[in-house]
Design a protein around this motif. Structure first.
Motif, mmCIF file in Angstrom:
data_model
loop_
_atom_site.group_PDB
_atom_site.id
_atom_site.type_symbol
_atom_site.label_atom_id
_atom_site.label_comp_id
_atom_site.label_asym_id
_atom_site.label_seq_id
_atom_site.Cartn_x
_atom_site.Cartn_y
_atom_site.Cartn_z
ATOM 1 N N ALA A 6 0.444 -1.191 -0.400
ATOM 2 C CA ALA A 6 0.087 -0.143 -0.142
ATOM 3 C C ALA A 6 1.177 1.212 0.356
ATOM 4 O O ALA A 6 0.306 2.348 -1.114
ATOM 5 C CB ALA A 6 -1.180 0.430 0.696
ATOM 6 N N PHE A 7 1.916 0.810 1.024
ATOM 7 C CA PHE A 7 2.992 2.857 0.895
ATOM 8 C C PHE A 7 3.614 2.154 -0.100
ATOM 9 O O PHE A 7 5.101 2.971 0.199
ATOM 10 C CB PHE A 7 3.460 2.559 1.869
ATOM 11 N N GLY A 8 4.038 1.272 -1.051
ATOM 12 C CA GLY A 8 4.889 1.507 -2.307
ATOM 13 C C GLY A 8 6.605 0.377 -2.167
ATOM 14 O O GLY A 8 6.753 0.636 -2.715
ATOM 15 N N HIS A 9 6.136 0.074 -1.061
ATOM 16 C CA HIS A 9 7.044 -1.096 -0.348
ATOM 17 C C HIS A 9 6.351 -2.727 -1.499
ATOM 18 O O HIS A 9 6.299 -2.639 -1.837
ATOM 19 C CB HIS A 9 7.532 -1.392 0.986
ATOM 20 N N SER A 10 8.242 -2.763 -1.804
ATOM 21 C CA SER A 10 8.954 -4.323 -2.680
ATOM 22 C C SER A 10 9.048 -5.860 -1.616
ATOM 23 O O SER A 10 9.565 -5.116 -0.464
ATOM 24 C CB SER A 10 9.862 -3.884 -3.233
ATOM 25 N N ILE B 10 13.048 -11.486 6.905
ATOM 26 C CA ILE B 10 12.433 -10.172 6.156
ATOM 27 C C ILE B 10 11.591 -10.297 7.292
ATOM 28 O O ILE B 10 11.762 -9.843 8.499
ATOM 29 C CB ILE B 10 11.447 -11.443 5.584
ATOM 30 N N ILE B 11 11.166 -8.020 7.108
ATOM 31 C CA ILE B 11 10.708 -7.480 8.127
ATOM 32 C C ILE B 11 9.631 -7.087 7.292
ATOM 33 O O ILE B 11 10.093 -6.783 5.522
ATOM 34 C CB ILE B 11 11.672 -6.193 8.255
ATOM 35 N N ALA B 12 8.808 -6.206 8.184
ATOM 36 C CA ALA B 12 7.568 -5.798 6.824
ATOM 37 C C ALA B 12 7.505 -4.607 7.387
ATOM 38 O O ALA B 12 7.731 -3.862 8.285
ATOM 39 C CB ALA B 12 6.603 -6.364 8.520
ATOM 40 N N LEU B 13 7.413 -3.223 5.954
ATOM 41 C CA LEU B 13 7.542 -2.354 6.196
ATOM 42 C C LEU B 13 6.570 -1.868 6.002
ATOM 43 O O LEU B 13 6.639 0.006 6.061
ATOM 44 C CB LEU B 13 8.455 -1.912 4.845
ATOM 45 N N ASP B 14 5.532 -2.393 6.396
ATOM 46 C CA ASP B 14 3.767 -1.292 6.278
ATOM 47 C C ASP B 14 3.246 -2.634 6.579
ATOM 48 O O ASP B 14 3.595 -4.010 6.657
ATOM 49 C CB ASP B 14 3.720 -0.501 4.788
ATOM 50 N N CYS C 47 2.293 -5.562 4.499
ATOM 51 C CA CYS C 47 3.002 -6.603 3.613
ATOM 52 C C CYS C 47 2.594 -7.829 4.366
ATOM 53 O O CYS C 47 3.631 -9.304 3.818
ATOM 54 C CB CYS C 47 4.865 -6.174 4.491
ATOM 55 N N TYR C 48 2.034 -7.858 5.428
ATOM 56 C CA TYR C 48 1.714 -9.211 5.920
ATOM 57 C C TYR C 48 -0.083 -9.874 5.137
ATOM 58 O O TYR C 48 -0.640 -10.847 4.938
ATOM 59 C CB TYR C 48 0.887 -8.677 6.994
ATOM 60 N N HIS C 49 0.056 -9.082 4.387
ATOM 61 C CA HIS C 49 -1.427 -9.179 3.490
ATOM 62 C C HIS C 49 -1.329 -9.393 2.468
ATOM 63 O O HIS C 49 -1.560 -10.355 1.274
ATOM 64 C CB HIS C 49 -2.512 -8.884 2.822
ATOM 65 N N LYS C 50 0.260 -8.526 1.869
ATOM 66 C CA LYS C 50 0.864 -9.403 0.096
ATOM 67 C C LYS C 50 1.652 -10.037 0.162
ATOM 68 O O LYS C 50 1.721 -11.384 -0.767
ATOM 69 C CB LYS C 50 1.193 -7.506 -0.570
ATOM 70 N N TYR C 51 2.158 -10.006 0.744
ATOM 71 C CA TYR C 51 3.582 -11.152 0.996
ATOM 72 C C TYR C 51 3.150 -12.501 2.342
ATOM 73 O O TYR C 51 4.145 -12.773 2.790
ATOM 74 C CB TYR C 51 4.881 -10.531 1.052
ATOM 75 N N GLU C 52 1.893 -12.526 2.278
ATOM 76 C CA GLU C 52 1.258 -13.902 3.690
ATOM 77 C C GLU C 52 1.830 -14.741 3.525
ATOM 78 O O GLU C 52 2.812 -15.287 4.347
ATOM 79 C CB GLU C 52 -0.323 -13.609 3.309
ATOM 80 N N ASP C 53 2.569 -16.089 2.901
ATOM 81 C CA ASP C 53 2.532 -17.171 2.227
ATOM 82 C C ASP C 53 4.046 -16.567 2.849
ATOM 83 O O ASP C 53 4.158 -17.611 3.773
ATOM 84 C CB ASP C 53 2.911 -17.802 0.961
ATOM 85 N N LEU C 54 5.083 -15.560 2.496
ATOM 86 C CA LEU C 54 6.436 -15.630 3.616
ATOM 87 C C LEU C 54 6.564 -15.400 4.392
ATOM 88 O O LEU C 54 6.720 -16.687 4.864
ATOM 89 C CB LEU C 54 6.843 -15.077 2.400
ATOM 90 N N PHE C 55 5.331 -14.780 5.219
ATOM 91 C CA PHE C 55 5.900 -14.077 6.549
ATOM 92 C C PHE C 55 4.951 -15.074 7.771
ATOM 93 O O PHE C 55 5.756 -15.035 8.236
ATOM 94 C CB PHE C 55 5.047 -12.807 7.125
ATOM 95 N N MET C 56 4.005 -15.922 7.036
ATOM 96 C CA MET C 56 3.484 -16.725 7.938
ATOM 97 C C MET C 56 4.226 -17.805 7.908
ATOM 98 O O MET C 56 4.721 -18.360 9.019
ATOM 99 C CB MET C 56 1.749 -17.264 7.243
ATOM 100 N N GLY D 111 10.991 0.716 9.712
ATOM 101 C CA GLY D 111 12.259 0.020 8.815
ATOM 102 C C GLY D 111 11.938 0.914 7.211
ATOM 103 O O GLY D 111 12.572 0.545 6.775
ATOM 104 N N GLY D 112 10.760 1.623 7.347
ATOM 105 C CA GLY D 112 10.159 1.840 5.744
ATOM 106 C C GLY D 112 9.557 3.610 5.466
ATOM 107 O O GLY D 112 9.180 4.195 4.640
ATOM 108 N N LEU D 113 10.632 4.473 6.471
ATOM 109 C CA LEU D 113 10.418 5.489 6.693
ATOM 110 C C LEU D 113 11.875 6.298 6.052
ATOM 111 O O LEU D 113 13.321 6.015 6.931
ATOM 112 C CB LEU D 113 10.649 5.717 7.931
ATOM 113 N N ASN D 114 11.956 7.495 5.404
ATOM 114 C CA ASN D 114 12.962 7.944 5.585
ATOM 115 C C ASN D 114 13.190 9.401 6.514
ATOM 116 O O ASN D 114 11.976 9.681 7.417
ATOM 117 C CB ASN D 114 12.749 9.341 4.195
ATOM 118 N N LYS D 115 14.016 10.432 6.729
ATOM 119 C CA LYS D 115 14.122 10.927 8.063
ATOM 120 C C LYS D 115 13.084 12.031 7.834
ATOM 121 O O LYS D 115 12.607 11.753 8.856
ATOM 122 C CB LYS D 115 15.394 11.385 7.018
#
Length: 584
Positions: free
Chosen positions: A451-455, A471-475, A478-487, A543-547
């Motif tokens: 949703a916030f443009g992370h890959s 693996i880390i979640a950046l938003d 991530c837990y939805h789009k890459y659910e299989d990997l995270f689970m 982890g997905g935020l800029n300064k």
């Protein structure tokens, strides 16, 4: 004005011509019967008029007709004065005469043929006129004595030619005409004969139709409905002019089912015309098989007019032989008009006995030619139609193949591009994520942003550096789009993990503390302190935020930290938001 409006002079003139030609011994009775034949049956009944016995037919042509210079019909070509003299005195068993057959062509010089058979015997009695006309229309010599064959089995045709591009076929209409034995044809068909014909046909058609529409009582809604499906046919003045009572629509009916896929005209051009139309799911093979099934059923119940040398007998000699007409509309989806060599296509179709017309942009209409039908079976005609349609669809298929190759090339390039971003793990890498990263997974998930443009590439970056989890979640997405990997990783890391749904939303710190007490928190509590972590909605994780985004997050958290998230010191619990935000 009154005389002109009702054509009184013409009616009287025609009646006198007919009387003089017949030389009837009872001229008054003859004229009464003649005039009665011009009236609709219901008008006679309503006024108490009943006529029995032979009814005179309209017969105005007493001399050899003089054709205009603009007339180009086959009638003009073949009706010589010699033929006229030889045939004008003959009549069929239904009192049909040469004049009944040629009247339409005389009164309508624009007709291409100009001749209509008045009954089945017309082709025999007036063969000096019909045979050369048939030769010109069909390039078929009736005198050859060849036997007309019929073949309804079309299963062996090359239907596979249409399979790949059948979606381009947008409309199919299959039609066939038949006439019943021992009844006159349309030019001399009176009201009583029409009623008897309809009665015979109705017994056969009763299970095939939902409604009947008399043509002279058709509503505007009926007309529009039929016209929209290409099933309403304007009557050419030539037919109207040769009807015994001058009113073609009298005794003409349409039988149909509700969706108009099965429509039957009775007493129109011929005694019966079947129309199988399919616009919703156009299927040429299915339409033809349905039509042939109905024709076989009709023939098994009612004797039909047929000649061994010229096939099924129709009023119009153009349809002799199979009496079959089929129209197919093809709309190209990929190919354009500029890619169609129309003249070559047209010539090819002519050789197949098919006519083709460029109806609209990227749209072509194929119809069985009225000519060259004699000597061909039903299977031959449909085979020619299949070949003709396949010829244009061959261009469509070529364009489709080219487009598919382009798509394949593009997909290949895209695949290679995506796989270039797939992380490469060292042999010593022991991160939990490593076993679950492969080409299939990467092609499935590697192109999907959160949703916030992370890959996914960003999420597994720690894994390449041999991070324990990898693996880390950046938003939150991530837990939805890459659910299989995270689970998979969660299941391994938390050995006794079970998915439990807990309320999510703004919480009072006291509720948080109470919730922590319900967990087995001993391993998290050190020196009387409990730690709880969370992330804000509507933004990436740390982890997905800029300064700049980090600074904005800190300010938001500071604004609410002491008013909402700090407990009294007596509770011996403190929750620090600033440190967590800066650190994680």
């Amino acid at each position: 004005e009154y005389m002109d409006k009702h054509s009184i002079e013409k009616i009287i003139s025609d009646m006198l011509n007919s009387l003089i030609h017949a030389r009837d011994e009872k001229p008054l009775v003859y004229m009464i019967k003649y005039l009665s034949s011009l009236c609709p049956e219901e008008d006679l009944t309503e006024n108490g008029v009943k006529v029995t016995g032979h009814v005179p037919k309209r017969l105005p042509i007493l001399r050899y007709p003089q054709f205009t210079d603009s007339t180009t019909s086959l009638l003009k070509k073949h009706l010589t004065e010699t033929v006229w003299r030889d045939l004008r005195g003959l009549k069929t068993k239904f009192e049909g005469r040469l004049a009944n057959c040629i009247l339409a062509g005389i009164e309508n010089p624009t007709l291409q043929v100009g001749v209509y058979a008045c009954d089945e015997e017309a082709y025999i009695h007036f063969k000096k006129l019909f045979e050369p006309i048939i030769k010109d229309i069909h390039d078929y010599d009736v005198k050859s004595g060849a036997i007309i064959k019929h073949h309804y089995d079309i299963s062996g045709l090359e239907w596979g030619k249409l399979e790949r591009t059948k979606h381009c076929i947008k409309f199919v209409q299959a039609c066939a005409s038949r006439n019943i034995e021992n009844f006159p044809f349309v030019p001399i068909l009176d009201s009583l004969s029409k009623s008897e014909i309809e009665g015979k046909l109705a017994k056969v058609l009763v299970e095939e139709i939902d409604s009947k529409i008399p043509l002279n009582k058709m509503t505007p809604a009926d007309k529009k409905k039929l016209a929209d499906e290409g099933l309403l046919f304007d009557r050419h003045p030539s037919i109207e002019s040769i009807m015994p009572n001058g009113k073609w629509s009298e005794g003409c009916s349409i039988y149909c089912n509700n969706d108009l896929s099965n429509v039957i005209w009775i007493n129109a051009d011929d005694h019966v015309q079947y129309f199988i139309t399919n616009r919703a799911k156009p299927d040429l093979k299915l339409a033809c098989e349905k039509l042939f099934g109905k024709l076989k059923n009709l023939e098994s119940n009612i004797p039909l007019c047929h000649d061994p040398n010229i096939g099924y007998l129709t009023c119009n000699p153009s349809f002799l032989g199979t009496a079959l007409r089929i129209k197919v509309i093809v709309q190209l989806q990929k190919a354009s008009d500029s890619q169609i060599k129309f003249e070559l296509l047209k010539n090819f179709c002519i050789q197949q006995g098919i006519e083709v017309r460029h109806a609209a942009q990227n749209t072509y209409e194929f119809t069985m030619s009225k000519t060259f039908q004699l000597g061909k079976t039903e299977s031959d005609m449909i085979g020619g139609l299949v070949n003709s349609i396949a010829e244009i669809l061959r261009v469509e298929e070529t364009v489709m193949i080219m487009e598919e190759e382009t798509i394949k090339k593009k997909v290949k390039e895209e695949t290679e591009k995506v796989l270039k971003d797939m992380p490469i793990f060292d042999e010593i890498n022991t991160s939990l994520i490593r076993p679950f990263i492969n080409e299939d997974v990467w092609l499935k998930l590697g192109r999907i942003p959160t949703a916030f443009g992370h890959s996914l590439k960003e999420c597994v970056k720690p894994g390449v550096a041999n991070h324990k989890i990898g693996i880390i979640a950046l938003d939150a997405d991530c837990y939805h789009k890459y659910e299989d990997l995270f689970m998979n990783v969660i299941q391994i890391y938390h050995e006794d993990y079970k998915l439990i749904n807990y309320p999510i939303g703004p919480a009072d710190p006291k509720d948080v503390l109470e919730a922590l007490k319900k967990f087995e928190t001993a391993k998290y509590v050190i020196g009387g302190y409990a730690m709880w972590q969370g992330n804000m909605k509507e933004c990436s994780f740390p982890g997905g935020l800029n300064k700049k985004q980090r600074e904005e997050s800190v300010m938001k958290l500071l604004a609410v930290s002491y008013t909402h998230l700090t407990l009294p010191t007596s509770d011996l619990v403190q929750i620090s938001v600033v440190a967590v935000s800066l650190k994680q």
